[in-house]
Structures are given as C-alpha cells and as structure tokens.
Design an enzyme around this catalytic site. Structure first.
Site, mmCIF file in Angstrom:
data_model
loop_
_atom_site.group_PDB
_atom_site.id
_atom_site.type_symbol
_atom_site.label_atom_id
_atom_site.label_comp_id
_atom_site.label_asym_id
_atom_site.label_seq_id
_atom_site.Cartn_x
_atom_site.Cartn_y
_atom_site.Cartn_z
ATOM 1 N N ARG A 1 11.161 14.664 15.999
ATOM 2 C CA ARG A 1 9.744 14.976 15.977
ATOM 3 C C ARG A 1 9.332 15.306 14.546
ATOM 4 O O ARG A 1 10.155 15.708 13.730
ATOM 5 C CB ARG A 1 9.405 16.118 16.931
ATOM 6 C CG ARG A 1 10.026 17.441 16.600
ATOM 7 C CD ARG A 1 9.830 18.469 17.703
ATOM 8 N NE ARG A 1 8.437 18.683 18.043
ATOM 9 C CZ ARG A 1 7.905 18.387 19.229
ATOM 10 N NH1 ARG A 1 8.626 17.884 20.182
ATOM 11 N NH2 ARG A 1 6.649 18.637 19.454
ATOM 12 N N GLU B 1 0.216 14.263 27.410
ATOM 13 C CA GLU B 1 -0.271 15.077 28.516
ATOM 14 C C GLU B 1 -1.660 15.554 28.102
ATOM 15 O O GLU B 1 -1.828 16.115 27.020
ATOM 16 C CB GLU B 1 0.655 16.280 28.758
ATOM 17 C CG GLU B 1 0.181 17.086 29.944
ATOM 18 C CD GLU B 1 1.059 18.281 30.281
ATOM 19 O OE1 GLU B 1 2.107 18.476 29.645
ATOM 20 O OE2 GLU B 1 0.665 19.027 31.188
ATOM 21 N N LYS C 1 1.027 22.749 20.852
ATOM 22 C CA LYS C 1 -0.311 22.653 21.452
ATOM 23 C C LYS C 1 -0.745 23.994 22.030
ATOM 24 O O LYS C 1 -1.903 24.371 21.934
ATOM 25 C CB LYS C 1 -0.292 21.618 22.577
ATOM 26 C CG LYS C 1 -0.629 20.209 22.122
ATOM 27 C CD LYS C 1 -0.989 19.341 23.324
ATOM 28 C CE LYS C 1 0.166 18.467 23.738
ATOM 29 N NZ LYS C 1 -0.124 17.543 24.832
#
Ligand code: ATP
Ligand code: MG
Length: 560
Positions: A264, A40, A274
């Site tokens: 992850r 994204e 983020k």
C-alpha cells in the site's frame, strides 16, 4: 526516521511485478486482462486509492483489457450514496472510465444461493455462539481453536436456520453462518471463518431486502469470479486471505480469479486511514473531505493538483512488494512538473511593500505585455498595467544587503519584470522604525528590457500596480501533521496531538487585475512565489486562492 524510498527515480522504464506476471501469461497464450477497483463506499478516496486506481485501470489499458468499478458495499451501517457519487467523480477526474459499474450488493442473491450450496455440501454451518465465544474459540497462533458445539448440525437443520436468518427471525448477533474448515488450521482465517452475520439495517441500495450480510472474505472472491476478473489486485495485508479466497472459489467450482498483492502507498506527513480522516471531518478539524490539507483526491483537486500530476506520481512510486514510505516531496515534485507546463504566469505580491515612483507622472497608466507561459508559446500574452504607486514583495528589499544581493536596496537598481528599471532613492519609516514605503526613480528608456545607456542589471523582481491590484484571500498550506508518521504518538496521545496548528495560514495578496476573471479551479504560477489555484470558496467580491505548492523544490535537489 521513516524509511523513505521510491521504487524508481532515474526515470528508466522498469516493469513492475504485475506486468511481468501478465507478460508471462500472455506468452502462454492467456492474454485477457480484467481488473477491478473495489472501494467500500464508506468515505472519500485518498491518494492511496489513487495509486490503486492508476494500477488497476493502467494495467487494463496497457494490455487492451477492461477494468470494472465495483462498490464493495457489504456493510450497510457505514456506507452511503454520498460516497458512491464522490468515488465516481474522483475516478473520472483522474481520467479513467470503467468498463462496468457493479455493486457487491448486486450479487447478494447469487452469494446467498452459493452459501446454501456450501451448507448442503456440509461445508458451512449456523453457529449460535456469541461473538465473544467465537473469538475465544478461535485459539491463537500457537494454540489450536476449539470446535463450536453447533458445528455438527445436520445440513437440513443448517439450511432451515440459515433461511430463517434470512427471513429475519433472529436478532443481530444471535447467529452467524460459518464455513466448516479446520479449527486447528495454522492460518487463523481458516478456523471456520464467518460468512454471514445478521444486521438489521437499511442498505443504501437493497433497502430492507436483506438482514444478513456477507463478510469480505465470502463476498470478494466470488464477486471477482462473477465478473471474471483475471487479476484481483489488493494490498499486502490481504496475503493471508488469499488461500481462503481460493478455497471458496474451489469449493464452489466457479471461475478461478486470482488475487495479487502489492504494498500500500504510505506518504510522509499523511494520514491514510479513512476512519481517522472521517473523524477530522466530523469534528470539524478540517473544512470538509475536500479541505486542501486532506490527502483525499477531491482535496488535491481543490488545492490545484492536476489529474496528470497525480497519475505521474503513481507511476513514479511504482509497484512495490514490500511496505515503504514515500516522501511527500515526490508528490509535490509531480505537481510542479505538470503545473510548470500548464499553468499561466501571473504577478502577485503576498507580502507587500509600497513603492512610489517619484518621477512617474501622477494619474498616468501604461500597459506592459507579459508572456503567459514561457513553456507554451500558444498561451500568448496579456497586458499588465503600471502606474506611479506599486507593490513589491518585502523580501525583495533589504536595507543593509549582503554582498551579491541583486534585488532592491538603497541606491541600487532592479528590473521590474516586463517593465522598467527602478532605483531606490529613499527609505521611509514609521515612528517604530518599520519600513513603510520606498521612494524610487525609474529610467523612462528602460521599458522594453533595455536601459538608457546599455547598462545591465542582474535582479528582476515582480510587482503589481497598487491602484489596479485585486485584493484576494490567500491560503497558504503546510502539512496537516507535524510528524513524518502522524501515528507516531507518545503514550496517552492520539494522532490528533500531532496536528500542525499552522497547517493553514490566511493572508491577503495583491494580484494583477487579469486575475479578477479567474474561476474556481483555475491554476496559475504566481511568478517567483508558487503555484496557486482559485478555491471553491472564491467569489468575485471575495477572491480566494490556494497555494498548491511552492516553487522551491527540495525533493528534486535531494534526489539528483
Ligand atoms: P477500509 O479500512 O475502509 O477498508 P481501505 O483504505 O482499504 O479502507 P477500500 O475502499 O477497501 O479502502 O479500498 C479500495 C481499494 O483501494 C482496495 O483495493 C485497497 O487495497 C486499495 N487501497 C486502499 N488504501 C490504499 C493505499 N494506501 N495504497 C494503495 N492502495 C490502497
Ligand atoms: Mg478495504
């Protein structure tokens, strides 16, 4: 203490579970591998994304397939072209090339048509409830949800309302489009998930064409399907989304992409969110997204990491199916391993102590030939000037040394790297008793690694000629957070309370003159000190070097 593990540390080639799955498919005759990396564009990529990039592009490479870059740009509020550009730059820097560059927003028309199709089939409806009502109506894991009063609208009415949503007749939040599945489903995501919401906001690519935007669950699988992705790889927290991913594809009868989840990447002392990284940038706690203390790919680049070292790290971490935390030391180990091969050696003194060679001629200069990289003969040699006044590192001298101290001390001799033997004859101090200077003699016959009478000297130290030295700003970095888990906080505190006040220390270094020509990004090993890289702030008038990593390798020792 965090659970510090690495998937494979013994260097043996081990197949990861995705490779096993693909091999089985290949055995069945399904050999096509098409992956995608779907960021994204709402921030810069970090080392966790690097792991995902290496995995997606790596699998495609290994199996002769393709990997797309797809921007998951379904939320116009948080996204920006600045991020799109940085993401492309970072992937290329890592050494990968995408087969196609796509945007979820390219599929808005198709996604919209499919939504109408689901409405016509009675599989989706427009809901007028507020966000709070929808949330409350979802129920809990143990309590079934309640159906919306708008759930049984006719297909015609839904179609009309949905078209009017698209036409901009309603305000943000006034209506949503929901899939009509099962309000009592044990998987909460199946309780009539939202497919579209109204956001009157300019999109960085589609401008003001749209005021309804698809949700992740409605956009992602269909985008994969449009691109005929075979392996849609994502992180573990999406495993509950997989049945919904499949549901939409089934209802629409489109290309059946499949989702696979892996753990992850978590790293000790490293923040991977983020949103929280963005706050560090916005609040100017760091110098920017590429501040060498950040875990972003651009920061690793600025700090002096090589693409090969990041790829090697991703490879060593492996692909886990359960969450774990990797030791930051492994990333540093990978940096050292590659830099040792590629970085040229230079001499630099960061903590200078003046040495006057009393029997060396005043005003004389001679040059010594130094090997640029013992690991790579092609790197050749360079000349380093020597003169009467030198700097050595303060740590290489002790006035009262313990036994087996082989560096310099009063009355003892040491080898200056690539140059003469010197002997400390006198220690000069100021009024407070601080050592300000050493007065030494040299053996004129010792200039080529020998000595006048064949005697052997154990200690070798680095040095620079004071008169020729280049003065530079040196930035020494430590972890940005003091805790292994930056999110481990006391009540009332935030991750910002775990910031390390000594994460960047600036000092002045004295470098051999060949470093004057170094350009931003050039990487060196300062002999016996560490790996350093010319910073982007560097100018010929004011050189700036970042310490990429120290030479000391605690990780390799611990994991022998
Ligand atoms: P956001 O909270 O903004 O969604 P994100 O870190 O998930 O943040 P994306 O841009 O959605 O960011 O991520 C792109 C891809 O990178 C996704 O496939 C995601 O699963 C993967 N990814 C993100 N963080 C990690 C991580 N720490 N380790 C491995 N893969 C990751
Ligand atoms: Mg995400």
């Amino acid at each position: 203490m965090a659970n510090v593990t690495t998937e494979e540390t013994n260097g043996k080639e081990k197949m990861n579970f995705l490779e096993e799955i693909i091999n089985e498919a290949v055995a069945r005759g399904e050999s096509r591998v098409q992956t995608r990396f779907p960021p994204e564009p709402n921030g810069y990529l970090h080392i966790g994304h690097a792991k995902s990039i290496c995995l997606n592009f790596g699998l495609a490479q290994k199996y002769g397939g393709k990997c797309n870059l797809r921007f998951d740009d379904t939320n116009p509020v948080k996204e920006d072209v600045e991020y799109v550009d940085s993401i492309k730059e970072d992937i290329q820097w890592l050494g990968f090339r995408w087969a196609g560059e796509y945007y979820a927003s390219d599929y808005f028309d198709q996604l919209y048509l499919w939504a109408e199709e689901l409405i016509k089939k009675g599989k989706a409806y427009v809901d007028d409830q507020t966000q709070e009502e929808i949330r409350a109506g979802r129920g809990t894991v143990t309590v079934p949800g309640t159906e919306s009063p708008w759930r049984n609208r006719s297909a015609e009415e839904n179609l009309d309302l949905f078209r009017r949503m698209k036409a901009g007749e309603f305000a943000d939040g006034e209506k949503v489009l929901r899939a009509k599945i099962d309000m009592a489903h044990p998987n909460m995501l199946f309780r009539d998930p939202i497919m579209y919401r109204i956001i009157h906001s300019e999109h960085h690519r589609t401008g003001d064409k749209w005021c309804i935007y698809p949700m992740y669950d409605y956009a992602h699988g269909q985008s994969d399907s449009i691109e005929k992705i075979t392996h849609s790889i994502c992180t573990l927290e999406f495993d509950v989304h997989r049945p919904l991913y499949d549901w939409f594809i089934e209802q629409l009868g489109i290309y059946p992409s499949h989702q696979y989840e892996f753990a992850r990447l978590n790293l000790t002392y490293t923040m991977m969110s983020k949103r929280k990284l963005l706050k560090l940038v916005q609040d100017k706690i760091v110098m920017g997204w590429d501040d060498p203390r950040m875990p972003t790919i651009c920061a690793l680049r600025r700090k002096g990491y090589t693409p090969a070292s990041v790829r090697a790290f991703a490879e060593r971490v492996g692909v886990a199916k359960r969450d774990n935390v990797i030791d930051l030391g492994l990333l540093e180990f990978c940096a050292r391993e590659d830099l040792n091969k590629v970085a040229e050696r230079r001499m630099a003194v960061l903590n200078p102590l003046k040495v006057v060679v009393t029997n060396y001629e005043e005003g004389k200069t001679e040059e010594f030939e130094c090997i640029n990289n013992p690991e790579n003969p092609d790197a050749g040699t360079r000349k380093v000037p020597f003169s009467k006044v030198l700097y050595i590192d303060r740590d290489d001298f002790m006035e009262n040394p313990p036994k087996k101290y082989y560096r310099l001390s009063p009355g003892t001799e040491v080898r200056l790297r690539y140059s003469y033997l010197i002997k400390c004859e006198e220690v000069v101090k100021d009024a407070e008793g601080n050592i300000t200077e050493l007065r030494c003699t040299y053996d004129p016959q010792s200039g080529n690694g020998s000595s006048s009478d064949g005697r052997r000297v154990k200690g070798v130290i680095h040095w620079v000629s004071a008169q020729h030295a280049v003065e530079a700003e040196i930035r020494l970095f430590d972890t940005l957070f003091t805790k292994e888990d930056p999110n481990d906080v006391e009540e009332g505190q935030t991750y910002l309370d775990n910031l390390n006040p000594a994460s960047m220390v600036k000092t002045t270094g004295y470098l051999e003159p060949s470093l004057k020509e170094a350009k931003a990004g050039d990487k060196f090993q300062f002999e016996r000190v560490g790996y350093f890289c010319v910073d982007t702030d560097s100018t010929p008038e004011h050189p700036v070097f970042n310490r990429t990593v120290t030479l000391k390798d605690s990780w390799a020792k611990m994991n022998k």
